[in-house]
Design a protein around this motif. Structure first.
Motif, mmCIF file in Angstrom:
data_model
loop_
_atom_site.group_PDB
_atom_site.id
_atom_site.type_symbol
_atom_site.label_atom_id
_atom_site.label_comp_id
_atom_site.label_asym_id
_atom_site.label_seq_id
_atom_site.Cartn_x
_atom_site.Cartn_y
_atom_site.Cartn_z
ATOM 1 N N ASP A 1 0.804 -1.221 0.000
ATOM 2 C CA ASP A 1 0.000 0.000 0.000
ATOM 3 C C ASP A 1 0.840 1.277 0.000
ATOM 4 N N LYS B 1 -2.974 3.344 -8.668
ATOM 5 C CA LYS B 1 -2.743 2.944 -7.280
ATOM 6 C C LYS B 1 -4.055 2.482 -6.639
ATOM 7 N N LYS C 1 -4.745 -1.174 -4.986
ATOM 8 C CA LYS C 1 -5.198 -1.380 -3.609
ATOM 9 C C LYS C 1 -6.460 -2.240 -3.563
#
Length: 314
Positions: free
Chosen positions: A268, A283, A287
């Motif tokens: 993360d 991103k 995640k």
């Protein structure tokens, strides 16, 4: 003596002028041009077109195999001029299917260091200078291109067609809806994304983050409408809807982990640009995929690593 010398000089000048005129006339017709010429004579090979030099040895051959319809002496024939393998100016009745200033999707039929040649329906390919290309071309690609006359007077094509596509496009307001599927071809690719001209004549922009893989210029794509802009253009995505994307991204991450001895140095806290360069997803998408794998006990996070869970361990 003076008179003879003067007359001789004048005569010589006149001959030089006639020679220069002849050279100028011979060079009037160039390869990669379209001309309408008169059939001067015929023989078993085909027809000879008047090159307008006054010298029949300069007449241009229109071979029988290059005739799309019979021609007779005295006919005015529209032809495409090109050089044969021996460098001689030759004619064909197969002229470009498009007019100057028009755009069309044309096939790449040859590549060179200076550019490419596209099939516009003429006897020979039309030259696409390197300066007019978009992206890396491959043989067999179909790309949007415009026909024009270059500075030397010869026909050429360019892939810089943004203005022409804008004029040919229509508004998607009231006709397209978010979630619709659209089909089209990429006519330009930048570091921000891809520009697509659809079969409905809409202009669609696919942001870089919405492309799992980058299509090449000329590629045919099916995209999903994500936004309808006030100017009538569309924003679109090549990625599936979020629910399906999670499964796809999770499977991609799992494959990457398995290919690297069961662990990869990402979690993360990994910067978004590194995630994008490595996995070609945002991103946020990363995640969501990691969360899916963690929730199902397939992987675990430890010291900045994603580690494949070994089910054989107690």
């Amino acid at each position: 003596m003076d008179w003879k010398t003067s007359g001789g000089t004048q005569g010589s000048q006149n001959m030089n002028n006639r020679d220069n005129d002849a050279v100028t006339t011979v060079n009037m017709f160039k390869p990669s041009t379209v001309a309408t010429l008169k059939v001067a004579r015929k023989n078993e090979m085909g027809a000879f077109l008047d090159a307008q030099t006054g010298n029949t040895s300069n007449d241009i051959l229109l071979h029988k195999t290059q005739q799309t319809a019979p021609v007779e002496i005295g006919d005015m024939v529209k032809v495409f001029l090109y050089k044969d393998p021996k460098g001689r100016l030759t004619a064909s009745m197969r002229v470009p299917r498009m007019k100057e200033g028009q755009i069309a999707r044309l096939k790449v039929i040859n590549l060179s260091e200076d550019g490419a040649f596209l099939d516009a329906g003429a006897e020979r390919g039309i030259f696409l200078p390197f300066a007019g290309t978009r992206g890396a071309l491959k043989l067999g690609d179909y790309v949007w291109a415009k026909l024009y006359t270059d500075k030397s007077g010869r026909l050429a094509v360019t892939m810089k067609v943004e203005d022409e596509i804008r004029r040919a496009s229509k508004s998607a307001i009231g006709a397209a809806h978010v979630g619709d599927k659209i089909d089209g071809s990429v006519y330009n690719l930048t570091d921000k994304g891809a520009f697509v001209f659809t079969t409905e004549r809409y202009i669609a922009f696919i942001p870089e983050k919405e492309m799992a893989e980058h299509p090449h210029v000329g590629a045919e794509v099916t995209a999903r409408v994500t936004y309808i802009r006030e100017d009538g253009r569309l924003n679109a995505s090549l990625r599936p809807i979020k629910e399906k994307a999670i499964d796809i991204d999770a499977a991609m991450l799992l494959k990457a982990i398995a290919a690297h001895d069961g662990k990869i140095p990402y979690d993360d806290k990994t910067p978004p640009e590194i995630i994008k360069n490595r996995f070609h997803i945002s991103k946020a998408a990363f995640k969501r995929a990691v969360g899916h794998l963690l929730k199902n006990g397939i992987v675990m996070e430890k010291d900045g690593w994603l580690i494949l869970v070994d089910d054989k361990k107690d």
